[in-house]
Design an enzyme around this catalytic site. Structure first.
Site, PDB file in Angstrom:
ATOM      1  N   ARG A  54     -35.360 -20.118  52.114  1.00  0.00           N
ATOM      2  CA  ARG A  54     -35.166 -19.868  50.685  1.00  0.00           C
ATOM      3  C   ARG A  54     -33.818 -20.437  50.274  1.00  0.00           C
ATOM      4  O   ARG A  54     -32.779 -19.832  50.539  1.00  0.00           O
ATOM      5  CB  ARG A  54     -35.230 -18.355  50.418  1.00  0.00           C
TER       6      ARG A  54
ATOM      7  N   HIS B   8     -32.345 -14.789  45.966  1.00  0.00           N
ATOM      8  CA  HIS B   8     -33.627 -14.089  45.804  1.00  0.00           C
ATOM      9  C   HIS B   8     -34.115 -14.176  44.362  1.00  0.00           C
ATOM     10  O   HIS B   8     -35.252 -14.496  44.088  1.00  0.00           O
ATOM     11  CB  HIS B   8     -33.462 -12.619  46.203  1.00  0.00           C
TER      12      HIS B   8
ATOM     13  N   TYR C 245     -24.238 -12.271  51.467  1.00  0.00           N
ATOM     14  CA  TYR C 245     -24.838 -11.965  52.770  1.00  0.00           C
ATOM     15  C   TYR C 245     -25.146 -13.216  53.604  1.00  0.00           C
ATOM     16  O   TYR C 245     -25.656 -13.129  54.699  1.00  0.00           O
ATOM     17  CB  TYR C 245     -26.095 -11.109  52.605  1.00  0.00           C
TER      18      TYR C 245
END
Lengths: 327, 344
Positions: B254, B258, B267
């Site tokens: 990805r 998100h 993160y």
């Protein structure tokens, strides 16, 4: 007209719908060769084969979810939850999916499933074979919920549920299966979803209830008649959508109302029924709205004195009815 | 270099059953999905839309999978990042933009659902929700119904590796395995479930779970378009032949956060993202087409200009289209209740 048991009426309803429409099929745990743990689907596999009376893996969310998928394709599945106590793993599929499919797709998709689940105690089933989970699903728009008491209604509502274009939860009472018998025509009829039914005409008090406790209400009404108390009894039959008109009409008749169900009191269907009455008929009441329900404990115990304490019976119902009449 | 037909050795795309035109069409779809996605990120940053959930980095696998299906009969249960997939099975950019702007004409939900919640009965894209993986048992139910009605079709369902931990994944796979149903499960393993990395989601490989359900499971490079195409095509052939389901784990990354509400650098590192950007399947596929002589810099520029125009027009249309009427909130709770809410 044949007098048959409540369980036979449900079975007959399924049999007739399976015969009528080849898109109808039954799925669930033990529904096939065994014919269901209560024998509700007994004999159906012999007539319709194992594809249309399908034994599934032991996984309730899949039973509901697979039924939902098949329904979106155009089938008319009847999914059985072996006990309503075990339908909670399927709650996400029922509430997040089935109930919202028409709405979230802006009427593009629909989900015409029936989910049958036995409710109620009195069979020494303990905490997890006795529950009444109506209130968990009640108030979820998009779902219809029926809970028949008479054998006639069990067949007619089952058939109506199968033909309904939206998801219907069919809560059948396991105590009623063999205990309740009645005249059931063997022809093709339906009982419309959303219509309550007057079981007894009366002038002094109104009792509104559904499912198994109505047996106690009918018995108590008969005995109270000898004391000069005349009882009007309304069987809700459908819990969602509630038949508001019938509720108000039955309360208007006597001005005194008692609402009874086995599901626990707090947040139960009776709370909504009493709110409807309070909102619209407060000044026509001659007594406070009363409720008689299961206690607010997690579920009933298996030990006989405990189960008896939890459950309603004719005496408890009769006392509550007399109290209301004397108010 | 001439067309693939003139090359002595058969080209990779011809070997898996793709014509030159299809191979180029796939590329156009991947670029369309990528540019659409990037436009949405821009629209959200500009305050024109409230929210976007991205699929950047996964378009190659999505588009290649769609092209391997029979797009006249199969049923699709995409998850929320599958812009490339739904575009490939017939949804238009304009329709997606109507969803992005939550407008009345949005065919997915009439402006009710978040973007990325696809649905179109006409295109056999089954309506989806936000609780993840609920679509897996639905795909199995559709495959069951197709089998009962003796229809030669498959249902194709996607989900992320985080979702593969939900009970509905396991319950659905098991049911499909027991009944040998024509369903293809494709996990788009993009290495993150929002912020939680794959090593905190999975102790093994998603593909290996198929063994426990009695059918084939394969892990493939989701950045390799032709490998994805071949795998899905073979899975479809098995399904149609009555040989049951297939679980495909397409390994992707990805590249975007998100969603527009997420700061991914909280993160993961920029270095990690950059490292994976270098493995992006889209430029790799572009390079392949150039090497085959199917694409030139000029043709590519022309293609991208066309895509930009298409997205510009769709954006304007979506922006200007009417919202649903407030009262329409009450419609379609039940059949036949238009305008009246829950009453029947």
């Amino acid at each position: 007209m044949a007098v048959i048991e409540y369980i036979e009426a449900i079975r007959l309803g399924m049999k007739e719908e399976l015969e009528r429409d080849e898109d109808v099929f039954v799925l669930g745990e033990d529904v096939g060769v065994k014919g269901g743990v209560f024998t509700t689907t007994k004999g159906l596999i012999d007539q319709f084969g194992e594809q249309r009376v399908m034994d599934t893996p032991l996984a309730e969310s899949a039973i509901a979810g697979v039924a939902i998928g098949a329904a979106m394709y155009g089938m008319k599945p009847i999914a059985e939850m072996q006990y309503s106590d075990f339908m909670f793993p399927a709650t996400n599929q029922i509430i997040s999916e089935a109930a919202k499919i028409r709405y979230r797709s802006n009427n593009d998709w629909s989900c015409p499933i029936v989910i049958r689940a036995p409710i109620g105690g009195g069979v020494f089933g303990g905490l997890y074979h006795s529950q009444c989970p109506e209130s968990v699903f009640f108030g979820t728009p998009g779902l219809k919920i029926v809970a028949p008491y008479r054998a006639y209604d069990a067949k007619g509502l089952l058939k109506a549920a199968v033909r309904d274009p939206d998801p219907v939860l069919f809560f059948e009472n396991k105590k009623c299966y063999k205990l309740i018998t009645g005249e059931v025509p063997d022809d093709d009829y339906i009982v419309p979803i959303g219509k309550a039914n007057v079981l007894r005409e009366g002038d002094d008090i109104t009792v509104i209830s559904y499912s198994m406790p109505l047996l106690f209400v009918e018995q108590a009404a008969q005995e109270l008649a000898q004391e000069g108390i005349s009882t009007h009894i309304l069987d809700l039959r459908t819990l969602q959508p509630l038949d508001q008109e019938a509720i108000l009409e039955s309360v208007r008749k006597t001005g005194k109302v008692l609402i009874i169900h086995e599901d626990n009191k707090t947040g139960g269907v009776g709370a909504e029924v009493s709110a409807i009455i309070a909102e619209q008929l407060l000044y026509e009441l001659d007594a406070p709205i009363m409720r008689l329900c299961g206690p607010d404990v997690p579920a009933m115990p298996i030990n006989p004195p405990g189960e008896k304490f939890f459950l309603l019976n004719k005496e408890k119902v009769k006392e509550a009815m007399r109290n209301l009449a004397l108010y | 270099m001439g067309k693939s037909g003139s090359i002595e050795q058969q080209s990779r795309h011809a070997a898996v059953g793709l014509t030159d035109e299809q191979a180029v069409e796939m590329y156009a779809m991947m670029q369309l999905a990528r540019k659409f996605d990037e436009r949405n990120l821009l629209l959200q940053r500009a305050g024109k839309i409230n929210f976007h959930v991205s699929g950047v980095g996964q378009e190659v696998a999505q588009v290649a999978a769609a092209f391997a299906l029979d797009r006249t009969v199969d049923y699709y249960l995409p998850y929320y990042r599958d812009y490339g997939f739904v575009l490939s099975v017939g949804m238009t950019v304009k329709e997606l933009m109507l969803s992005v702007f939550a407008k009345a004409e949005d065919p997915n939900s009439g402006g009710r659902q978040m973007p990325g919640h696809f649905g179109s009965k006409r295109l056999r894209i089954v309506t989806g929700s936000s609780p993840v993986t609920t679509q897996v048992p639905h795909a199995v139910g559709i495959a069951l119904a197709a089998k009962m009605k003796k229809q030669k079709l498959v249902s194709f369902v996607t989900f992320g590796e985080g979702s593969s931990n939900q009970g509905d994944f396991h319950e659905g796979c098991n049911f499909a395995g027991v009944h040998k149903l024509p369903v293809i499960f494709m996990c788009e393993n993009n290495q993150y479930a929002i912020s939680v990395p794959v090593h905190k989601q999975l102790a093994g490989r998603v593909a290996d779970r198929a063994l426990g359900y009695g059918f084939t499971g394969v892990q493939i490079d989701g950045n390799d378009a032709l490998e994805v195409f071949r795998t899905v095509k073979e899975a479809r052939e098995r399904a149609i032949a009555g040989e049951g389901p297939t679980l495909i784990e397409a390994m992707v990354y990805r590249l975007s956060p998100h969603s527009t509400s997420d700061n991914d650098l909280a993160y993961r590192t920029k270095e990690e993202v950059d490292e994976n950007r270098a493995k992006d399947g889209l430029p790799k596929y572009r390079q392949y087409l150039i090497e085959c002589g199917l694409l030139t810099e000029e043709k590519d520029a022309e293609l991208l200009a066309g895509i930009k125009k298409q997205i510009d027009e769709a954006t304007e249309y979506g922006d200007k289209a009417a919202f649903p009427s407030p009262e329409s909130v009450l419609a379609h709770v039940y059949a036949g209740d238009a305008g009246q809410g829950g009453d029947i």
